[in-house]
Design a protein around this motif. Structure first.
Motif, PDB file in Angstrom:
ATOM      1  N   GLY A  55       3.485  37.582 -44.475  1.00  0.00           N
ATOM      2  CA  GLY A  55       2.908  36.372 -43.921  1.00  0.00           C
ATOM      3  C   GLY A  55       1.906  36.580 -42.823  1.00  0.00           C
ATOM      4  O   GLY A  55       1.801  35.773 -41.923  1.00  0.00           O
ATOM      5  N   HIS A  57      -1.857  36.389 -41.360  1.00  0.00           N
ATOM      6  CA  HIS A  57      -2.914  35.441 -41.670  1.00  0.00           C
ATOM      7  C   HIS A  57      -3.999  36.117 -42.489  1.00  0.00           C
ATOM      8  O   HIS A  57      -4.441  37.214 -42.174  1.00  0.00           O
ATOM      9  CB  HIS A  57      -3.505  34.890 -40.382  1.00  0.00           C
ATOM     10  CG  HIS A  57      -4.650  33.973 -40.630  1.00  0.00           C
ATOM     11  ND1 HIS A  57      -4.472  32.703 -41.112  1.00  0.00           N
ATOM     12  CD2 HIS A  57      -5.973  34.162 -40.496  1.00  0.00           C
ATOM     13  CE1 HIS A  57      -5.655  32.137 -41.256  1.00  0.00           C
ATOM     14  NE2 HIS A  57      -6.575  32.998 -40.892  1.00  0.00           N
ATOM     15  N   THR A  58      -4.442  35.466 -43.549  1.00  0.00           N
ATOM     16  CA  THR A  58      -5.537  36.028 -44.322  1.00  0.00           C
ATOM     17  C   THR A  58      -6.783  35.197 -44.100  1.00  0.00           C
ATOM     18  O   THR A  58      -6.716  33.976 -44.053  1.00  0.00           O
ATOM     19  CB  THR A  58      -5.224  36.010 -45.823  1.00  0.00           C
ATOM     20  OG1 THR A  58      -5.077  34.655 -46.217  1.00  0.00           O
ATOM     21  CG2 THR A  58      -3.994  36.793 -46.138  1.00  0.00           C
ATOM     22  N   GLY A  59      -7.881  35.845 -43.940  1.00  0.00           N
ATOM     23  CA  GLY A  59      -9.118  35.119 -43.693  1.00  0.00           C
ATOM     24  C   GLY A  59     -10.082  35.304 -44.837  1.00  0.00           C
ATOM     25  O   GLY A  59     -10.062  36.305 -45.534  1.00  0.00           O
ATOM     26  N   ASN A  60     -10.957  34.323 -45.003  1.00  0.00           N
ATOM     27  CA  ASN A  60     -11.981  34.371 -46.037  1.00  0.00           C
ATOM     28  C   ASN A  60     -13.200  35.001 -45.401  1.00  0.00           C
ATOM     29  O   ASN A  60     -14.093  34.328 -44.933  1.00  0.00           O
ATOM     30  CB  ASN A  60     -12.260  32.935 -46.462  1.00  0.00           C
ATOM     31  CG  ASN A  60     -13.066  32.898 -47.724  1.00  0.00           C
ATOM     32  OD1 ASN A  60     -13.454  33.945 -48.235  1.00  0.00           O
ATOM     33  ND2 ASN A  60     -13.336  31.718 -48.222  1.00  0.00           N
ATOM     34  N   ARG A 175      -2.696  32.336 -54.777  1.00  0.00           N
ATOM     35  CA  ARG A 175      -2.538  31.268 -53.798  1.00  0.00           C
ATOM     36  C   ARG A 175      -1.312  30.406 -54.109  1.00  0.00           C
ATOM     37  O   ARG A 175      -0.615  29.941 -53.207  1.00  0.00           O
ATOM     38  CB  ARG A 175      -3.794  30.408 -53.786  1.00  0.00           C
ATOM     39  CG  ARG A 175      -4.178  29.855 -52.452  1.00  0.00           C
ATOM     40  CD  ARG A 175      -5.676  29.618 -52.354  1.00  0.00           C
ATOM     41  NE  ARG A 175      -6.222  29.010 -53.550  1.00  0.00           N
ATOM     42  CZ  ARG A 175      -6.039  27.738 -53.878  1.00  0.00           C
ATOM     43  NH1 ARG A 175      -5.328  26.958 -53.102  1.00  0.00           N
ATOM     44  NH2 ARG A 175      -6.571  27.256 -54.971  1.00  0.00           N
TER      45      ARG A 175
ATOM     46  N   ALA B 152      -8.930  28.155 -37.360  1.00  0.00           N
ATOM     47  CA  ALA B 152      -8.400  28.902 -38.506  1.00  0.00           C
ATOM     48  C   ALA B 152      -8.672  28.159 -39.803  1.00  0.00           C
ATOM     49  O   ALA B 152      -8.923  28.776 -40.836  1.00  0.00           O
ATOM     50  CB  ALA B 152      -6.899  29.130 -38.331  1.00  0.00           C
ATOM     51  N   ASP B 156     -10.516  29.590 -42.938  1.00  0.00           N
ATOM     52  CA  ASP B 156      -9.880  29.635 -44.241  1.00  0.00           C
ATOM     53  C   ASP B 156     -10.728  28.945 -45.303  1.00  0.00           C
ATOM     54  O   ASP B 156     -10.723  29.334 -46.464  1.00  0.00           O
ATOM     55  CB  ASP B 156      -8.501  28.977 -44.154  1.00  0.00           C
ATOM     56  CG  ASP B 156      -7.480  29.722 -44.981  1.00  0.00           C
ATOM     57  OD1 ASP B 156      -7.420  30.953 -44.834  1.00  0.00           O
ATOM     58  OD2 ASP B 156      -6.780  29.086 -45.774  1.00  0.00           O
ATOM     59  N   GLN B 287      -4.916  26.618 -47.239  1.00  0.00           N
ATOM     60  CA  GLN B 287      -3.488  26.308 -47.326  1.00  0.00           C
ATOM     61  C   GLN B 287      -3.105  25.685 -45.990  1.00  0.00           C
ATOM     62  O   GLN B 287      -2.659  26.381 -45.077  1.00  0.00           O
ATOM     63  CB  GLN B 287      -2.705  27.576 -47.609  1.00  0.00           C
ATOM     64  CG  GLN B 287      -3.049  28.182 -48.958  1.00  0.00           C
ATOM     65  CD  GLN B 287      -2.745  29.646 -49.012  1.00  0.00           C
ATOM     66  OE1 GLN B 287      -3.464  30.458 -48.416  1.00  0.00           O
ATOM     67  NE2 GLN B 287      -1.710  30.032 -49.715  1.00  0.00           N
ATOM     68  N   ARG B 290       0.242  26.194 -44.058  1.00  0.00           N
ATOM     69  CA  ARG B 290       0.445  27.597 -43.721  1.00  0.00           C
ATOM     70  C   ARG B 290      -0.516  28.040 -42.613  1.00  0.00           C
ATOM     71  O   ARG B 290      -0.133  28.737 -41.683  1.00  0.00           O
ATOM     72  CB  ARG B 290       0.240  28.472 -44.956  1.00  0.00           C
ATOM     73  CG  ARG B 290       1.172  29.649 -45.046  1.00  0.00           C
ATOM     74  CD  ARG B 290       0.842  30.455 -46.284  1.00  0.00           C
ATOM     75  NE  ARG B 290      -0.458  31.082 -46.155  1.00  0.00           N
ATOM     76  CZ  ARG B 290      -0.618  32.338 -45.738  1.00  0.00           C
ATOM     77  NH1 ARG B 290       0.422  33.069 -45.439  1.00  0.00           N
ATOM     78  NH2 ARG B 290      -1.819  32.845 -45.621  1.00  0.00           N
ATOM     79  N   ARG B 294       0.792  29.304 -39.185  1.00  0.00           N
ATOM     80  CA  ARG B 294       0.473  30.702 -38.873  1.00  0.00           C
ATOM     81  C   ARG B 294      -0.386  30.819 -37.628  1.00  0.00           C
ATOM     82  O   ARG B 294      -0.146  31.646 -36.757  1.00  0.00           O
ATOM     83  CB  ARG B 294      -0.268  31.343 -40.049  1.00  0.00           C
ATOM     84  CG  ARG B 294       0.630  31.927 -41.085  1.00  0.00           C
ATOM     85  CD  ARG B 294       1.393  33.082 -40.531  1.00  0.00           C
ATOM     86  NE  ARG B 294       2.778  32.965 -40.916  1.00  0.00           N
ATOM     87  CZ  ARG B 294       3.771  33.519 -40.251  1.00  0.00           C
ATOM     88  NH1 ARG B 294       3.549  34.220 -39.180  1.00  0.00           N
ATOM     89  NH2 ARG B 294       4.998  33.355 -40.640  1.00  0.00           N
ATOM     90  N   ASP B 298       0.980  32.854 -34.789  1.00  0.00           N
ATOM     91  CA  ASP B 298       0.355  34.160 -34.582  1.00  0.00           C
ATOM     92  C   ASP B 298      -0.601  34.184 -33.407  1.00  0.00           C
ATOM     93  O   ASP B 298      -0.714  35.174 -32.710  1.00  0.00           O
ATOM     94  CB  ASP B 298      -0.417  34.594 -35.839  1.00  0.00           C
ATOM     95  CG  ASP B 298       0.522  34.944 -36.963  1.00  0.00           C
ATOM     96  OD1 ASP B 298       1.727  34.960 -36.703  1.00  0.00           O
ATOM     97  OD2 ASP B 298       0.049  35.184 -38.078  1.00  0.00           O
ATOM     98  N   ARG B 299      -1.334  33.105 -33.240  1.00  0.00           N
ATOM     99  CA  ARG B 299      -2.354  33.147 -32.197  1.00  0.00           C
ATOM    100  C   ARG B 299      -1.904  32.429 -30.938  1.00  0.00           C
ATOM    101  O   ARG B 299      -1.817  33.022 -29.883  1.00  0.00           O
ATOM    102  CB  ARG B 299      -3.646  32.512 -32.714  1.00  0.00           C
ATOM    103  CG  ARG B 299      -4.203  33.284 -33.876  1.00  0.00           C
ATOM    104  CD  ARG B 299      -5.660  32.999 -34.038  1.00  0.00           C
ATOM    105  NE  ARG B 299      -6.070  33.255 -35.415  1.00  0.00           N
ATOM    106  CZ  ARG B 299      -7.296  33.059 -35.857  1.00  0.00           C
ATOM    107  NH1 ARG B 299      -8.224  32.608 -35.056  1.00  0.00           N
ATOM    108  NH2 ARG B 299      -7.613  33.310 -37.096  1.00  0.00           N
TER     109      ARG B 299
END
Lengths: 279, 461
Positions: A55, A57-60, A175, B152, B156, B287, B290, B294, B298-299
C-alpha cells in the motif's frame, strides 16, 4: 516457532538496494523472488501494490520509482518477495534506472521476472519484453490496463501473443484487481519451473549470429559459475556491442571469491546441477 | 578456479569486442532496430485497432491543459483552488483543535500544581514541550490533512506531468533540464525527496542546479507556516485573498527557482540545456478514497509525527533557553538581541531569526518556537487557533509587512538539516552543500531587505 522466525526474516526492506539483500535467507523451498519490470506509466506500481498489499502511494509520474521498493505476498503456501524495479523503456543501461533494472534482472537471482505492459501501446512495451527475454527465460508478461484497451476499441489476441512470445501472457486490470489471481498462479508456475517457457529468440544479422555462435559456447562455463541465471547468448551479444558496464559487473563477480554460504541458494543449486560441483 | 575463469573471461571479452567492432555500422543501433522490428511484427499479428486511433477525450483534454493560451491560467487556477479549499477548510478544525489542546494545557497545569511539581519541571514539560506540540498539531494538522490529499489527487489524475510539460519551456530558457520541473514538483512534498529525485537528471551540471534550487519551493514543513501567515494577515475574513497571496508566494518561489537556475547556468555551472523527451502519461481515474487515506496517513501524519518528535525537544530547549537567566536576561533574549539589528534590517526581528536558527532541524517548528519565544517566559496568553496567534504577533509589533517578510524568508532561506544532509549525500561535496545552504540564505536576505525597504518607503511598515 519455525514460522515465527521465517516471518521476522521477511519484513520488507524499504530503501535498501535489491542486491544488498541476499536472497536465500529463508529456506529456498518457501521463498521465491519475483522481479517486476516495465515501462513507466504501465501501472507497474499499482500491480506491485495489488500483489503485496504494501500500500505505498503510487503516482502517475515518470521516473517516480527511483528507489526500489520491496514487498512480500503469499500464494498457495509459498512466500514471494517482489522487487519493484524502476520503470524503464529498455535495458541498455543508458540511465541509472536502466542499469539498476538490468543488473537486478541479471544478478538478483529472481525466480521469475514479470514485465508489466501497457496493453494500449503494446508495440513499444514489447521492446522491453523482448530484451528481458533475452536475459532470462522465466518471464511472465502482465498485459495491464485492459480496461483502457476496450475503451479505446483495441483488441489484443492474448493467446496469440503468448504463443508468439513463448512466455505466458496474463491480462489484468491492476486498479480493480482483475486478473491478479491468474497472475499469481502464473508466477508460481513459472518460478517453480512447472510451466516451461520457450522464449522467442530475436535473431540478428548473419555476421552477429556467427560471432555469437563462436563466443557463446566459450562463455557458458564461466557464466554457469558466476551468474547461472543469465543467458550466455545475451552476454555474448553485450560483449559484441561492447557494453562496458556489464563486463565490469561480471568481471567483478568473476574476481570475487564467493563464500559458499552466502551464495543464493537457487544459484548454488543450479551451478551444482550444471558443473557437478557439490553445493 | 576463479583466477583461471577470470583470465579466460577477460580474454574472451577482448576478443568479442574486437570482433564486434569490425562489423560495419553502429552495432547497438542495429540490434535495437531489430528488436523494434520483431516487436512490430508481433503486434501486427496480435493487435487490432477498431478504427483509426480516434482523438478521444484525453487527447482533447491534453490539447486544452497544455495549450499555449490556456495551459498556464488553468494551472494557476487549479493551484489557487487547492489553496482556497485548504484555507477555508482548515479554519474551523484548526480553531477547534487549538481550543481543545489548550484546554488540555490548563488541565496539565492543574495536574502539575496538584502534584506539587517544581516550577521548572512544569515549565519544561507543559510550557515547553506540550505547548510546542499543541501548536504543531493545531496549526499544522488541518491544512496538511486537506492540502496533501488535494495535491495527491492532482498527481493521481496525471496532471503533474502536464505541469512539467507546461514549465519545460521556461526551464529550457533558464539553461537547465526540463525534468527539473518534475523535481521541483517533488519538492512541494519534501525538499529532501526532491533532491533525491534529481537523480532522474543525467547531466551532472543540470542535476546540481536542480539540487541547489530545489529549496525554493515550499515543502510540507513550510506550507503550514505560509498558510497560517496568509490566513492571519491577508485573509481578513476573505479566504480568496489569502489563497491568492499564497499562490503569489508559490509563483515567486518558482520564479526564483528559474532566476537562480538561469544565473547558475551562466556563471558557476555554465552549459547548454540538454534535450529530453517527456511522455505524457494517460489520465487515470484516481482511486479517490485510497488516495485520500494514503496521503493523509503517509504524508500528513508522517510529517506531523516528524514535526512533533522535533517539536517536543525543541520546545523544551526553547523554554530552558528562554528561562535561563544570564546577566539579567534570558539566553534566548541574548541571542535575539544580538540578531535584532539585522532582523530589523530585513523586516523581521531577532526572535524570528532565532526561531529560524533553532528550526534548522525541521522547518515545521519555527512557528511553535516563535510562539514560545514571544509568550513562553512572559504572561500566559490564551492561545486557541489562528486568531489568538494573530493577536500575539500583533502585540509584538507585527504588521502585514512583517508577514510578507516572514513568508519570503521562509520560502527562500536555507533548507532544513535533513535536506542539507541529503544534498551532501547526493553530491558528496562539502562545497556544494555549503553553496546549497548559503545561496538561498543570501537570496532570502536580499529579498526580505528589498521587500522591507519598499514597504517602509511606501509607508506600509
Amino acid at each position: 516457532m519455525g514460522s515465527m522466525r521465517h516471518l521476522s526474516l521477511h519484513v520488507p526492506r524499504g530503501l535498501r538496494m535489491p542486491w544488498h539483500v541476499r536472497p536465500g535467507h529463508a529456506p529456498a523451498s518457501t521463498c521465491c523472488t519475483v522481479a517486476l519490470a516495465g515501462n513507466p506509466n504501465t501501472g507497474k506500481s499499482t500491480v506491485f501494490n495489488a500483489l503485496t498489499g504494501l500500500g505505498q502511494h503510487t503516482g502517475n509520474w515518470p521516473g517516480k520509482t527511483v528507489v526500489v521498493a520491496e514487498g512480500i505476498y503469499t500464494h498457495c503456501g509459498m512466500t514471494y518477495r517482489v522487487v519493484d524495479l524502476p520503470g524503464t523503456y529498455s535495458l541498455l543501461a543508458t540511465s541509472p534506472e536502466e542499469e539498476l533494472a538490468r543488473d537486478f534482472i541479471c544478478f538478483g537471482a529472481a525466480d521469475a521476472t514479470v514485465v508489466v505492459t501497457d496493453a494500449t501501446c503494446l508495440e513499444r512495451n514489447l521492446n522491453l519484453v523482448l530484451q528481458v527475454m533475452e536475459i532470462t527465460p522465466r518471464v511472465v508478461v502482465c498485459l495491464n490496463l485492459m480496461d483502457e484497451v476496450s475503451r479505446k476499441r483495441i483488441s489484443v489476441d492474448v493467446d496469440g501473443l503468448s504463443s508468439e512470445l513463448g512466455v505466458p501472457v496474463v491480462p489484468t486490470v491492476a486498479r480493480t484487481g482483475h486478473g491478479l489471481r491468474a497472475l499469481m498462479d502464473t508466477i508460481a508456475n513459472v518460478a517453480s519451473g512447472r510451466l516451461a517457457t520457450r522464449p522467442l529468440r530475436v535473431t540478428y544479422s548473419p555476421e552477429v549470429e556467427a560471432l555469437v555462435a563462436d563466443i557463446e559456447p566459450r562463455l557458458s562455463a564461466v557464466m554457469a559459475e558466476v551468474a547461472p541465471t543469465i543467458s550466455p547468448r545475451w552476454v555474448a551479444l553485450r560483449l559484441i556491442d561492447g557494453d562496458p558496464g556489464l563486463v565490469e559487473a561480471i568481471s567483478e563477480r568473476v574476481n570475487r571469491q564467493w563464500p559458499q554460504d552466502t551464495r543464493p541458494r537457487s544459484a548454488a543449486r543450479s551451478v551444482a546441477a550444471r558443473s557437478g560441483i557439490p553445493a | 578456479m576463479n583466477r583461471m575463469a577470470a583470465r579466460q573471461f577477460l580474454d574472451l571479452v577482448e576478443a568479442a569486442r574486437e570482433a564486434g567492432s569490425k562489423i560495419p555500422g553502429d552495432i547497438r543501433d542495429l540490434m535495437v532496430t531489430r528488436i523494434y522490428e520483431v516487436a512490430g511484427a508481433i503486434c501486427q499479428k496480435t493487435v487490432r485497432r477498431a478504427t483509426e486511433p480516434t482523438r478521444d477525450w484525453d487527447t482533447r483534454l491534453d490539447d486544452i491543459l497544455t495549450s499555449r493560451l490556456l495551459g498556464y491560467p488553468i494551472m494557476l487556477a487549479l493551484l489557487g483552488v487547492v489553496f482556497w479549499i485548504t484555507l477555508v477548510g482548515a479554519n474551523v478544525p484548526s480553531r477547534f483543535l487549538g481550543a481543545a489542546l489548550f484546554w488540555g494545557q490548563d488541565r496539565l497545569l492543574d495536574l502539575f500544581s496538584w502534584a506539587g511539581a517544581p516550577s521548572w519541571l512544569t515549565g519544561v514539560v507543559v510550557m515547553g514541550a506540550y505547548r510546542a506540540l499543541a501548536w504543531v498539531v493545531s496549526v499544522m494538522l488541518p491544512p496538511m490533512a486537506i492540502f496533501f490529499p488535494c495535491f495527491a489527487l492532482l498527481e493521481d489524475l496525471g496532471y503533474l506531468p502536464r505541469v512539467a510539460f507546461n514549465l519545460d519551456a521556461f526551464f529550457k530558457r533558464a539553461g537547465t533540464h526540463g525534468k527539473q520541473a518534475l523535481t521541483m514538483c517533488m519538492g512541494f512534498g519534501c525538499n529532501a525527496a526532491g533532491v533525491v529525485s534529481c537523480r532522474v537528471i543525467d547531466s551532472p551540471r543540470e542535476r546540481l542546479i536542480a539540487i541547489l534550487t530545489n529549496n525554493f519551493v515550499p515543502c510540507n514543513g513550510r506550507f503550514p507556516m505560509l498558510i497560517a501567515m496568509a490566513a492571519m494577515f491577508f485573509g481578513a475574513g476573505l479566504q480568496s485573498a489569502a489563497a491568492l497571496s499564497l499562490l503569489g508566494a508559490v509563483l515567486l518561489g518558482v520564479a526564483v527557482t528559474l532566476g537562480v537556475s538561469w544565473v547558475l547556468s551562466r556563471s558557476l555551472l555554465r552549459g547548454i540545456a540538454s534535450f529530453f523527451v517527456l511522455e505524457l502519461p494517460p489520465y487515470r481515474k484516481p482511486q479517490v478514497i485510497r488516495v485520500i487515506v494514503r496521503s493523509f496517513l503517509d504524508r500528513a501524519l508522517f510529517v506531523l509525527v516528524r514535526a512533533a518528535t522535533v517539536a517536543v525537544p525543541a520546545g523544551a530547549l526553547t523554554w530552558i533557553l528562554g528561562n535561563s537567566m544570564v546577566r539579567g536576561a534570558s539566553l534566548l533574549a541574548h541571542v535575539a538581541g544580538f540578531l535584532e539589528p539585522f532582523g530589523r534590517l530585513i523586516g523581521l526581528d531577532g526572535h524570528v531569526l532565532t526561531a529560524f536558527l533553532l528550526g534548522l532541524p525541521a522547518n515545521e517548528i519555527v512557528i511553535p518556537i516563535l510562539v514560545m519565544e514571544y509568550s513562553g517566559a512572559g504572561a500566559m496568553v490564551d492561545l486557541g487557533g489562528l486568531d489568538a496567534l494573530r493577536g500575539l504577533l500583533v502585540s509584538k509589533g507585527w504588521t502585514p509587512l512583517t508577514a510578507v517578510c516572514l513568508i519570503l524568508f521562509s520560502l527562500l532561506h536555507y533548507p532544513c538539516a535533513t535536506t542539507l544532509w541529503t544534498i551532501w549525500r547526493e553530491t558528496r561535496s562539502a562545497k556544494w552543500t555549503a553553496v546549497a545552504a548559503l545561496l538561498p540564505l543570501a537570496v532570502a536576505c536580499v529579498a526580505c531587505f528589498l521587500a522591507a525597504s519598499a514597504g517602509r518607503f511606501l509607508g506600509a511598515g
